[in-house]
Design a protein around this motif. Structure first.
Motif, PDB file in Angstrom:
ATOM      1  N   LEU A  48       0.811  -1.222   0.088  1.00 58.67           N
ATOM      2  CA  LEU A  48       0.144  -0.079   0.257  1.00 58.67           C
ATOM      3  C   LEU A  48       1.142   1.825   0.079  1.00 58.67           C
ATOM      4  N   ALA A  49       2.297   0.495   0.995  1.00 60.14           N
ATOM      5  CA  ALA A  49       2.782   2.466   0.486  1.00 60.14           C
ATOM      6  C   ALA A  49       3.684   2.867  -0.844  1.00 60.14           C
ATOM      7  N   TRP A  50       3.800   1.591  -1.623  1.00 62.32           N
ATOM      8  CA  TRP A  50       5.054   1.739  -2.457  1.00 62.32           C
ATOM      9  C   TRP A  50       3.549   2.015  -3.700  1.00 62.32           C
ATOM     10  N   MET A  51       2.120   1.564  -3.202  1.00 59.73           N
ATOM     11  CA  MET A  51       1.215   2.549  -4.759  1.00 59.73           C
ATOM     12  C   MET A  51       0.668   3.839  -4.110  1.00 59.73           C
ATOM     13  N   SER A  52       0.656   3.772  -2.704  1.00 57.66           N
ATOM     14  CA  SER A  52       0.474   5.558  -2.421  1.00 57.66           C
ATOM     15  C   SER A  52       1.813   6.155  -3.336  1.00 57.66           C
ATOM     16  N   ARG A  53       3.264   5.504  -3.130  1.00 55.89           N
ATOM     17  CA  ARG A  53       4.337   6.600  -3.908  1.00 55.89           C
ATOM     18  C   ARG A  53       4.039   6.527  -5.146  1.00 55.89           C
ATOM     19  N   CYS A  54       3.440   5.927  -5.774  1.00 61.24           N
ATOM     20  CA  CYS A  54       4.163   5.772  -7.409  1.00 61.24           C
ATOM     21  C   CYS A  54       2.617   5.914  -7.633  1.00 61.24           C
ATOM     22  N   LEU A  55       0.888   6.656  -6.980  1.00 62.58           N
ATOM     23  CA  LEU A  55      -0.069   8.183  -7.666  1.00 62.58           C
ATOM     24  C   LEU A  55       0.779   9.007  -7.279  1.00 62.58           C
ATOM     25  N   ASP A  56       1.046   9.138  -5.855  1.00 61.15           N
ATOM     26  CA  ASP A  56       2.016  11.036  -5.898  1.00 61.15           C
ATOM     27  C   ASP A  56       3.342  10.748  -6.484  1.00 61.15           C
ATOM     28  N   ASP A  57       3.684  10.072  -7.520  1.00 62.64           N
ATOM     29  CA  ASP A  57       4.905  10.433  -8.504  1.00 62.64           C
ATOM     30  C   ASP A  57       4.024  10.853  -9.605  1.00 62.64           C
ATOM     31  N   GLY A  58       3.153   9.594  -9.868  1.00 63.86           N
ATOM     32  CA  GLY A  58       2.049   9.744 -11.444  1.00 63.86           C
ATOM     33  C   GLY A  58       0.821  11.141 -11.315  1.00 63.86           C
ATOM     34  N   ALA A  59       0.663  11.911  -9.995  1.00 65.05           N
ATOM     35  CA  ALA A  59      -0.052  13.480  -9.898  1.00 65.05           C
ATOM     36  C   ALA A  59       1.105  14.204 -10.523  1.00 65.05           C
ATOM     37  N   ARG A  60       2.319  14.060  -9.865  1.00 67.65           N
ATOM     38  CA  ARG A  60       3.531  15.235  -9.895  1.00 67.65           C
ATOM     39  C   ARG A  60       3.691  15.360 -11.276  1.00 67.65           C
ATOM     40  N   ARG A  61       3.790  14.105 -12.140  1.00 68.11           N
ATOM     41  CA  ARG A  61       3.803  14.285 -13.447  1.00 68.11           C
ATOM     42  C   ARG A  61       2.893  14.912 -14.052  1.00 68.11           C
ATOM     43  N   PHE A  62       1.712  14.577 -13.562  1.00 66.27           N
ATOM     44  CA  PHE A  62       0.343  15.516 -14.646  1.00 66.27           C
ATOM     45  C   PHE A  62       0.280  16.729 -13.685  1.00 66.27           C
ATOM     46  N   GLY A  63       1.315  16.971 -13.293  1.00 61.59           N
ATOM     47  CA  GLY A  63       1.603  18.545 -12.745  1.00 61.59           C
ATOM     48  C   GLY A  63       0.065  18.585 -10.986  1.00 61.59           C
ATOM     49  N   ALA A  64      -0.529  17.874 -11.130  1.00 70.63           N
ATOM     50  CA  ALA A  64      -1.228  17.075 -10.007  1.00 70.63           C
ATOM     51  C   ALA A  64      -0.856  17.619  -8.294  1.00 70.63           C
ATOM     52  N   PRO A  65      -1.507  18.056  -7.784  1.00 71.00           N
ATOM     53  CA  PRO A  65      -0.775  17.827  -6.196  1.00 71.00           C
ATOM     54  C   PRO A  65      -0.983  16.407  -6.271  1.00 71.00           C
ATOM     55  N   PRO A  66      -0.108  15.740  -5.149  1.00 71.19           N
ATOM     56  CA  PRO A  66      -0.095  14.552  -4.534  1.00 71.19           C
ATOM     57  C   PRO A  66      -1.282  13.976  -3.849  1.00 71.19           C
ATOM     58  N   ALA A  67      -2.318  13.130  -3.906  1.00 70.34           N
ATOM     59  CA  ALA A  67      -3.779  12.260  -3.654  1.00 70.34           C
ATOM     60  C   ALA A  67      -3.545  13.174  -1.698  1.00 70.34           C
ATOM     61  N   GLY A  68      -2.720  12.769  -1.231  1.00 74.50           N
ATOM     62  CA  GLY A  68      -2.965  12.893  -0.127  1.00 74.50           C
ATOM     63  C   GLY A  68      -3.151  14.573   0.223  1.00 74.50           C
ATOM     64  N   ALA A  69      -2.828  15.100   0.148  1.00 76.64           N
ATOM     65  CA  ALA A  69      -3.032  16.921  -0.275  1.00 76.64           C
ATOM     66  C   ALA A  69      -4.185  17.226   0.035  1.00 76.64           C
ATOM     67  N   ALA A  70      -3.778  18.344   1.055  1.00 79.92           N
ATOM     68  CA  ALA A  70      -5.597  18.757   0.985  1.00 79.92           C
ATOM     69  C   ALA A  70      -6.032  19.576   0.156  1.00 79.92           C
TER      70      ALA A  70
END
Length: 83
Positions: A48-70
């Protein structure tokens, strides 16, 4: 076949080692040492931690804030003003 959530909770509910429950190998007893986590539970947390890091990395690549950001979820007023 139980889903993943049930599989993660089942060993604790039964008071047995998760590895033993799934494979029949190793000690049957649940280790009471809090530092000796069940390898399946530890593996699930790592995955789950690995998937979260991958999602955050993908979000950053597309210019979106990380999923956990308020600030990633606009409030109702902000949505009304958006074009």
């Amino acid at each position: 076949v139980p889903n993943g959530d049930v599989l993660l909770r089942l060993p604790h509910a039964l008071g047995v080692n998760g590895h033993w429950l799934l494979t029949g190998e190793g000690p049957r007893e649940l280790e009471r040492d809090p530092d000796a986590a069940d390898p399946y539970l530890r593996g699930a947390r790592d995955a789950l931690a690995w998937m979260s890091r991958c999602l955050d990395d993908g979000a950053r690549r597309f210019g979106a804030p990380p999923a956990g950001a308020a600030e990633s979820v606009p409030d109702e007023e902000t949505r009304k003003r958006s074009p």
